[in-house]
Design a protein around this motif. Structure first.
Motif, PDB file in Angstrom:
ATOM      1  N   LYS A 248      12.889   5.966  -5.838  1.00  0.00           N
ATOM      2  CA  LYS A 248      12.102   5.898  -4.615  1.00  0.00           C
ATOM      3  C   LYS A 248      10.878   6.798  -4.689  1.00  0.00           C
ATOM      4  CE  LYS A 248      12.522   6.330   0.410  1.00  0.00           C
ATOM      5  NZ  LYS A 248      13.424   6.662   1.548  1.00  0.00           N
ATOM      6  N   GLU A 249      10.979   7.921  -5.380  1.00  0.00           N
ATOM      7  CA  GLU A 249       9.893   8.898  -5.420  1.00  0.00           C
ATOM      8  C   GLU A 249       9.057   8.843  -6.691  1.00  0.00           C
ATOM      9  OE1 GLU A 249      13.094   9.824  -5.062  1.00  0.00           O
ATOM     10  OE2 GLU A 249      13.176  10.035  -2.868  1.00  0.00           O
ATOM     11  N   ALA A 250       9.589   8.289  -7.767  1.00  0.00           N
ATOM     12  CA  ALA A 250       8.886   8.389  -9.044  1.00  0.00           C
ATOM     13  C   ALA A 250       9.131   7.160  -9.905  1.00  0.00           C
ATOM     14  CB  ALA A 250       9.332   9.642  -9.793  1.00  0.00           C
ATOM     15  N   SER A 251       8.216   6.961 -10.857  1.00  0.00           N
ATOM     16  CA  SER A 251       8.375   5.896 -11.848  1.00  0.00           C
ATOM     17  C   SER A 251       7.616   6.288 -13.108  1.00  0.00           C
ATOM     18  CB  SER A 251       7.836   4.560 -11.313  1.00  0.00           C
ATOM     19  OG  SER A 251       8.086   3.514 -12.236  1.00  0.00           O
TER      20      SER A 251
ATOM     21  N   GLY B 275       5.159  13.310  -0.650  1.00  0.00           N
ATOM     22  CA  GLY B 275       4.597  13.109   0.680  1.00  0.00           C
ATOM     23  C   GLY B 275       3.516  12.042   0.648  1.00  0.00           C
ATOM     24  N   GLN B 276       2.308  12.403   1.046  1.00  0.00           N
ATOM     25  CA  GLN B 276       1.167  11.477   1.061  1.00  0.00           C
ATOM     26  C   GLN B 276       0.383  11.485  -0.253  1.00  0.00           C
ATOM     27  OE1 GLN B 276       0.668   9.420   3.858  1.00  0.00           O
ATOM     28  NE2 GLN B 276       2.657  10.349   4.320  1.00  0.00           N
TER      29      GLN B 276
ATOM     30  N   ILE C  66      -4.086   9.415  -2.728  1.00  0.00           N
ATOM     31  CA  ILE C  66      -3.794  10.204  -1.529  1.00  0.00           C
ATOM     32  C   ILE C  66      -3.990   9.334  -0.289  1.00  0.00           C
ATOM     33  CG2 ILE C  66      -4.330  12.301  -0.246  1.00  0.00           C
ATOM     34  CD1 ILE C  66      -5.663  13.398  -2.766  1.00  0.00           C
ATOM     35  N   LYS C  67      -2.987   9.320   0.586  1.00  0.00           N
ATOM     36  CA  LYS C  67      -3.112   8.624   1.849  1.00  0.00           C
ATOM     37  C   LYS C  67      -4.011   9.444   2.774  1.00  0.00           C
ATOM     38  CE  LYS C  67      -0.355   5.030   1.355  1.00  0.00           C
ATOM     39  NZ  LYS C  67      -0.825   3.632   1.530  1.00  0.00           N
ATOM     40  N   ILE C  68      -5.139   8.863   3.163  1.00  0.00           N
ATOM     41  CA  ILE C  68      -6.067   9.519   4.079  1.00  0.00           C
ATOM     42  C   ILE C  68      -6.354   8.552   5.221  1.00  0.00           C
ATOM     43  CG2 ILE C  68      -8.358  10.524   4.371  1.00  0.00           C
ATOM     44  CD1 ILE C  68      -8.335  11.302   1.466  1.00  0.00           C
TER      45      ILE C  68
ATOM     46  N   ALA D 232      -7.137   7.001  -0.944  1.00  0.00           N
ATOM     47  CA  ALA D 232      -8.187   7.490  -1.827  1.00  0.00           C
ATOM     48  C   ALA D 232      -7.630   7.616  -3.239  1.00  0.00           C
ATOM     49  CB  ALA D 232      -8.713   8.838  -1.345  1.00  0.00           C
ATOM     50  N   LYS D 233      -8.472   7.322  -4.243  1.00  0.00           N
ATOM     51  CA  LYS D 233      -8.070   7.407  -5.639  1.00  0.00           C
ATOM     52  C   LYS D 233      -9.097   8.233  -6.410  1.00  0.00           C
ATOM     53  CE  LYS D 233      -5.894   2.818  -5.666  1.00  0.00           C
ATOM     54  NZ  LYS D 233      -5.835   1.506  -6.357  1.00  0.00           N
TER      55      LYS D 233
END
Length: 355
Positions: free
Chosen positions: A204-207, A240-241, A268-270, A275-276
């Motif tokens: 869920k958190e990583a791949s 998180g985000q 990043i969720k902004i 944003a990338k």
């Protein structure tokens, strides 16, 4: 004519299955359209402005189907064709489905897939590449750009196998008996072959993934090449985000070159959007009799890119992107750079719609 007739037949069959198919069958038409205004300039070329198709995601349409056979077994297919939205041109000459044409069997043993497939280190339903912040698109910032590698993208005459997940890890293997053709008149040794083996971790958190690939180039007309090898390691971690991402690839092959490529970045969720930001660095050295763009013994370059995607709805988003790439030895000058995205910048504004 044959290609368009095959597409028409596929659509007709899709309609029949949707209307009259068995209850256990599901067939869907899907697609993605990406259009943008792209401006850029190379150090040795003029500034350009163009309407660009597929800058962040290749424009395509496709048909997906799956039938539940019972007892945990399923048969499915994917038929996918690319196109350019700016002029309506097809994605591949004399190919009805140039992006993917596959048939697979799912069960407790895993999945076996046959057809024209994306390689393990690329994309499509069989790709397991992880850690590239801009994926395989976004111009010079993309992992599959000309600045990154002689990447292995899609191959014909392929068979792939993936195991079930054991503790969030699955193993993947792929073989192509002829990346362009496996003509029955040719000996096996006269075909180009692709080999891939990798492992994929998903939670869920990583791949993350580790991929080894090889291409033997046995059927390169007029050009003698020895095999080329790739080892690629990459992944991300959602905090998180924020999603930090990293990927590394080592390429080597006799009479070619040794190359190290690394990219670090984050998503990043902004607000409602994402944003990338990514930074990529490449260094290569001639191996044996290999040559580079300028016949240099060494080459290196760096690239930085940044973008923002904002969703209008669940199916439509707008985006902006800016990137710059700077080449050192081997990429520093030359007439060939006038037609590439090396040593210059790119700025794009566009929209993507999924259906």
């Amino acid at each position: 004519m044959l290609k368009f007739r095959s597409v028409a037949v596929a659509l007709f069959c899709t309609g029949l299955i949707t209307s009259f198919g068995a209850q256990a069958s599901q067939v869907n038409i899907y697609g993605k359209i990406d259009a943008s205004v792209l401006t850029g300039k190379t150090r040795h070329g003029a500034a350009t402005v163009q309407l660009k198709s597929g800058f962040t995601a290749g424009s395509r349409w496709g048909i997906k189907g799956v039938e539940d056979l019972g007892n945990g077994y399923k048969v499915g297919f994917i038929l996918e064709q690319g196109f350019t939205i700016d002029d309506g041109a097809e994605g591949g000459t004399n190919q009805a489905f140039n992006r993917e044409s596959s048939l697979y069997l799912d069960g407790s043993f895993g999945r076996v897939t046959f057809g024209r497939l994306g390689t393990l280190g690329f994309a499509q339903s069989t790709g397991i590449l992880r850690g590239a912040v801009f994926g395989v698109t976004h111009g010079a910032s993309g992992w599959a750009s000309g600045t990154t590698s002689l990447h292995f993208s899609r191959v014909d005459n392929a068979v792939a196998y993936s195991t079930p997940s054991f503790g969030n890890v699955s193993v993947h293997a792929m073989y192509s008996n002829g990346t362009n053709t496996d003509d029955s008149e040719n000996k096996w040794s006269k075909n180009n072959h692709y080999y891939g083996l990798g492992a994929l971790y998903r939670s869920k958190e990583a791949s993350g993934s580790v991929i080894f690939e090889a291409m033997d180039y046995k059927n390169e007309t007029g050009i003698k090449h020895n095999p080329l090898y790739h080892l690629t390691i990459g992944g991300y971690w959602q905090i998180g985000q924020i999603r930090p991402m990293a990927i590394y690839q080592y390429q080597w092959g006799e009479d070619r070159y040794k190359q190290h490529t690394a990219q670090v970045g984050t998503q990043i969720k902004i607000g409602a959007g994402t944003a990338k930001l990514g930074f990529k660095y490449i260094t290569r050295k001639v191996d044996g009799k290999g040559t580079l763009i300028q016949n240099e013994k060494k080459a290196n370059l760096w690239n930085i890119g940044a973008g923002y995607e904002y969703p209008f709805s669940k199916r439509t988003k707008v985006y902006g992107f800016a990137g710059y790439v700077d080449g050192g030895k081997g990429w520093g000058k030359g007439t060939c750079l006038k037609t590439t995205n090396l040593n210059g910048y790119q700025i794009a504004f566009g929209m993507v719609h999924d259906f």
